[in-house]
Design a protein around this motif. Structure first.
Motif, PDB file in Angstrom:
ATOM      1  N   CYS A 196      -1.509  -8.072 -22.824  1.00 27.42           N
ATOM      2  CA  CYS A 196      -1.912  -8.859 -23.999  1.00 27.42           C
ATOM      3  C   CYS A 196      -2.328  -7.942 -25.146  1.00 27.42           C
ATOM      4  CB  CYS A 196      -3.039  -9.810 -23.621  1.00 27.42           C
ATOM      5  SG  CYS A 196      -3.458 -10.967 -24.927  1.00 27.42           S
ATOM      6  N   ASP A 197      -3.157  -6.939 -24.855  1.00 32.25           N
ATOM      7  CA  ASP A 197      -3.599  -5.998 -25.885  1.00 32.25           C
ATOM      8  C   ASP A 197      -2.430  -5.258 -26.525  1.00 32.25           C
ATOM      9  OD1 ASP A 197      -6.203  -6.763 -25.382  1.00 32.25           O
ATOM     10  OD2 ASP A 197      -6.764  -4.907 -24.336  1.00 32.25           O
ATOM     11  N   ALA A 198      -1.374  -5.010 -25.743  1.00 34.69           N
ATOM     12  CA  ALA A 198      -0.190  -4.313 -26.262  1.00 34.69           C
ATOM     13  C   ALA A 198       0.758  -5.267 -26.996  1.00 34.69           C
ATOM     14  CB  ALA A 198       0.547  -3.620 -25.120  1.00 34.69           C
ATOM     15  N   GLY A 199       0.447  -6.569 -26.978  1.00 35.62           N
ATOM     16  CA  GLY A 199       1.315  -7.557 -27.620  1.00 35.62           C
ATOM     17  C   GLY A 199       2.586  -7.823 -26.837  1.00 35.62           C
ATOM     18  N   GLU A 200       2.578  -7.529 -25.537  1.00 33.83           N
ATOM     19  CA  GLU A 200       3.785  -7.662 -24.721  1.00 33.83           C
ATOM     20  C   GLU A 200       3.785  -8.906 -23.836  1.00 33.83           C
ATOM     21  OE1 GLU A 200       4.816  -2.962 -24.058  1.00 33.83           O
ATOM     22  OE2 GLU A 200       3.129  -3.803 -22.937  1.00 33.83           O
ATOM     23  N   LEU A 201       2.652  -9.552 -23.674  1.00 30.36           N
ATOM     24  CA  LEU A 201       2.567 -10.737 -22.819  1.00 30.36           C
ATOM     25  C   LEU A 201       2.941 -11.971 -23.629  1.00 30.36           C
ATOM     26  CD1 LEU A 201       1.847 -11.974 -20.083  1.00 30.36           C
ATOM     27  CD2 LEU A 201      -0.522 -12.121 -20.858  1.00 30.36           C
ATOM     28  N   VAL A 202       4.040 -12.616 -23.253  1.00 36.18           N
ATOM     29  CA  VAL A 202       4.493 -13.828 -23.926  1.00 36.18           C
ATOM     30  C   VAL A 202       3.836 -15.046 -23.295  1.00 36.18           C
ATOM     31  CG1 VAL A 202       6.502 -15.256 -24.482  1.00 36.18           C
ATOM     32  CG2 VAL A 202       6.681 -12.751 -24.574  1.00 36.18           C
ATOM     33  N   GLY A 203       3.742 -15.059 -21.963  1.00 31.90           N
ATOM     34  CA  GLY A 203       3.133 -16.181 -21.261  1.00 31.90           C
ATOM     35  C   GLY A 203       3.239 -16.016 -19.770  1.00 31.90           C
ATOM     36  N   GLY A 204       2.703 -16.981 -19.058  1.00 28.49           N
ATOM     37  CA  GLY A 204       2.769 -16.966 -17.610  1.00 28.49           C
ATOM     38  C   GLY A 204       2.013 -18.139 -17.041  1.00 28.49           C
ATOM     39  N   GLU A 205       2.327 -18.462 -15.818  1.00 29.77           N
ATOM     40  CA  GLU A 205       1.688 -19.594 -15.152  1.00 29.77           C
ATOM     41  C   GLU A 205       1.576 -19.333 -13.657  1.00 29.77           C
ATOM     42  OE1 GLU A 205       0.508 -22.270 -16.694  1.00 29.77           O
ATOM     43  OE2 GLU A 205       1.359 -21.806 -18.659  1.00 29.77           O
ATOM     44  N   VAL A 206       0.544 -19.914 -13.073  1.00 22.52           N
ATOM     45  CA  VAL A 206       0.431 -19.987 -11.620  1.00 22.52           C
ATOM     46  C   VAL A 206       1.083 -21.302 -11.231  1.00 22.52           C
ATOM     47  CG1 VAL A 206      -1.165 -20.171  -9.684  1.00 22.52           C
ATOM     48  CG2 VAL A 206      -1.680 -18.626 -11.578  1.00 22.52           C
ATOM     49  N   LEU A 207       1.899 -21.295 -10.208  1.00 19.88           N
ATOM     50  CA  LEU A 207       2.631 -22.484  -9.797  1.00 19.88           C
ATOM     51  C   LEU A 207       1.899 -23.235  -8.690  1.00 19.88           C
ATOM     52  CD1 LEU A 207       6.190 -20.895  -9.750  1.00 19.88           C
ATOM     53  CD2 LEU A 207       5.075 -22.142 -11.606  1.00 19.88           C
ATOM     54  N   ALA A 208       2.203 -24.508  -8.541  1.00 15.00           N
ATOM     55  CA  ALA A 208       1.611 -25.339  -7.498  1.00 15.00           C
ATOM     56  C   ALA A 208       2.020 -24.820  -6.123  1.00 15.00           C
ATOM     57  CB  ALA A 208       2.062 -26.789  -7.665  1.00 15.00           C
ATOM     58  N   ASP A 209       1.312 -25.259  -5.112  1.00 14.44           N
ATOM     59  CA  ASP A 209       1.577 -24.866  -3.734  1.00 14.44           C
ATOM     60  C   ASP A 209       3.053 -25.087  -3.390  1.00 14.44           C
ATOM     61  OD1 ASP A 209       1.831 -25.245  -0.758  1.00 14.44           O
ATOM     62  OD2 ASP A 209      -0.296 -24.716  -0.890  1.00 14.44           O
ATOM     63  N   PRO A 210       3.693 -24.111  -2.742  1.00 10.61           N
ATOM     64  CA  PRO A 210       5.110 -24.238  -2.401  1.00 10.61           C
ATOM     65  C   PRO A 210       5.421 -25.459  -1.531  1.00 10.61           C
ATOM     66  CG  PRO A 210       4.364 -21.998  -2.005  1.00 10.61           C
ATOM     67  CD  PRO A 210       3.158 -22.806  -2.364  1.00 10.61           C
ATOM     68  N   GLN A 211       4.450 -25.948  -0.795  1.00  6.85           N
ATOM     69  CA  GLN A 211       4.683 -27.134   0.043  1.00  6.85           C
ATOM     70  C   GLN A 211       4.943 -28.374  -0.806  1.00  6.85           C
ATOM     71  OE1 GLN A 211       1.267 -27.237   2.618  1.00  6.85           O
ATOM     72  NE2 GLN A 211       2.177 -25.794   4.044  1.00  6.85           N
ATOM     73  N   LEU A 212       4.572 -28.328  -2.075  1.00  2.51           N
ATOM     74  CA  LEU A 212       4.799 -29.461  -2.972  1.00  2.51           C
ATOM     75  C   LEU A 212       6.154 -29.379  -3.671  1.00  2.51           C
ATOM     76  CD1 LEU A 212       1.247 -29.599  -4.603  1.00  2.51           C
ATOM     77  CD2 LEU A 212       2.130 -31.002  -2.717  1.00  2.51           C
ATOM     78  N   ALA A 213       6.880 -28.296  -3.439  1.00  5.82           N
ATOM     79  CA  ALA A 213       8.177 -28.102  -4.089  1.00  5.82           C
ATOM     80  C   ALA A 213       9.244 -28.983  -3.450  1.00  5.82           C
ATOM     81  CB  ALA A 213       8.592 -26.637  -3.994  1.00  5.82           C
ATOM     82  N   VAL A 214      10.257 -29.286  -4.223  1.00  5.00           N
ATOM     83  CA  VAL A 214      11.439 -29.996  -3.748  1.00  5.00           C
ATOM     84  C   VAL A 214      12.608 -29.035  -3.892  1.00  5.00           C
ATOM     85  CG1 VAL A 214      12.989 -31.936  -4.173  1.00  5.00           C
ATOM     86  CG2 VAL A 214      10.517 -32.213  -4.501  1.00  5.00           C
ATOM     87  N   HIS A 215      13.386 -28.886  -2.845  1.00  2.00           N
ATOM     88  CA  HIS A 215      14.526 -27.971  -2.870  1.00  2.00           C
ATOM     89  C   HIS A 215      15.817 -28.787  -2.891  1.00  2.00           C
ATOM     90  CE1 HIS A 215      11.929 -24.566  -2.082  1.00  2.00           C
ATOM     91  NE2 HIS A 215      11.293 -25.356  -1.244  1.00  2.00           N
ATOM     92  N   VAL A 216      16.677 -28.455  -3.821  1.00  2.00           N
ATOM     93  CA  VAL A 216      17.944 -29.158  -3.959  1.00  2.00           C
ATOM     94  C   VAL A 216      19.054 -28.127  -3.837  1.00  2.00           C
ATOM     95  CG1 VAL A 216      19.327 -30.602  -5.484  1.00  2.00           C
ATOM     96  CG2 VAL A 216      16.824 -30.782  -5.513  1.00  2.00           C
ATOM     97  N   PRO A 217      19.963 -28.181  -2.904  1.00  7.58           N
ATOM     98  CA  PRO A 217      19.973 -29.146  -1.811  1.00  7.58           C
ATOM     99  C   PRO A 217      18.841 -28.869  -0.834  1.00  7.58           C
ATOM    100  CG  PRO A 217      21.721 -27.544  -1.495  1.00  7.58           C
ATOM    101  CD  PRO A 217      21.071 -27.238  -2.822  1.00  7.58           C
ATOM    102  N   ASP A 218      18.608 -29.804   0.042  1.00  7.06           N
ATOM    103  CA  ASP A 218      17.498 -29.753   0.987  1.00  7.06           C
ATOM    104  C   ASP A 218      17.763 -28.694   2.057  1.00  7.06           C
ATOM    105  OD1 ASP A 218      15.213 -30.313   2.367  1.00  7.06           O
ATOM    106  OD2 ASP A 218      15.992 -32.117   3.310  1.00  7.06           O
ATOM    107  N   ARG A 219      17.151 -27.530   1.872  1.00  3.46           N
ATOM    108  CA  ARG A 219      17.258 -26.453   2.872  1.00  3.46           C
ATOM    109  C   ARG A 219      16.045 -25.549   2.726  1.00  3.46           C
ATOM    110  NH1 ARG A 219      22.313 -23.077   0.410  1.00  3.46           N
ATOM    111  NH2 ARG A 219      22.601 -24.725  -1.055  1.00  3.46           N
ATOM    112  N   VAL A 220      15.891 -24.652   3.644  1.00  4.91           N
ATOM    113  CA  VAL A 220      14.747 -23.746   3.625  1.00  4.91           C
ATOM    114  C   VAL A 220      14.889 -22.788   2.443  1.00  4.91           C
ATOM    115  CG1 VAL A 220      13.512 -21.974   4.905  1.00  4.91           C
ATOM    116  CG2 VAL A 220      14.491 -23.929   6.115  1.00  4.91           C
ATOM    117  N   ALA A 221      13.812 -22.642   1.711  1.00  4.85           N
ATOM    118  CA  ALA A 221      13.816 -21.761   0.540  1.00  4.85           C
ATOM    119  C   ALA A 221      13.464 -20.340   0.943  1.00  4.85           C
ATOM    120  CB  ALA A 221      12.805 -22.272  -0.479  1.00  4.85           C
ATOM    121  N   PRO A 222      13.817 -19.365   0.105  1.00  8.46           N
ATOM    122  CA  PRO A 222      13.398 -17.983   0.367  1.00  8.46           C
ATOM    123  C   PRO A 222      11.888 -17.844   0.176  1.00  8.46           C
ATOM    124  CG  PRO A 222      14.453 -18.164  -1.767  1.00  8.46           C
ATOM    125  CD  PRO A 222      14.569 -19.508  -1.108  1.00  8.46           C
TER     126      PRO A 222
END
Length: 98
Positions: free
Chosen positions: A25-51
């Motif tokens: 941020c101090d260097a002016g290089e950070l554009v943005g970012g987010e922490v994502l919700a728990d992976p168990q709440l994700a939906v995978h399309v097609p329905d298969r095990v995610a990496p």
């Protein structure tokens, strides 16, 4: 050039990303970012095990790939067993024409 730092791994996300955020941020290089919700709440399309789950990301705008890697190494995820930071170039903005 913009890079996406993709934070992934098993278990709890790493705390202590404040140093990275402050430096980028101090260097002016950070554009943005987010922490994502728990992976168990994700939906995978097609329905298969995610990496290995992604639990957060940062978008940075830096002069070189080397600087992107340098910033990625500041993240505790890069030094924690079972976790990693993927550094990927952003080729273009999808909403640039709107």
């Amino acid at each position: 050039m913009k890079y996406l730092l993709i934070l992934r791994g098993e278990g709890e996300p790493c705390p202590g990303r404040d140093d990275f955020e402050r430096i980028a941020c101090d260097a002016g290089e950070l554009v943005g970012g987010e922490v994502l919700a728990d992976p168990q709440l994700a939906v995978h399309v097609p329905d298969r095990v995610a990496p290995t789950p992604i639990d957060a990301y940062y978008l940075i705008d830096v002069e070189s790939r080397e600087r992107a890697v340098e910033l990625a190494r500041l993240l505790p995820d890069a030094r924690t067993v079972g976790r990693s930071v993927e550094v990927r170039a952003v080729m273009h903005s999808t909403a640039a024409d709107y």
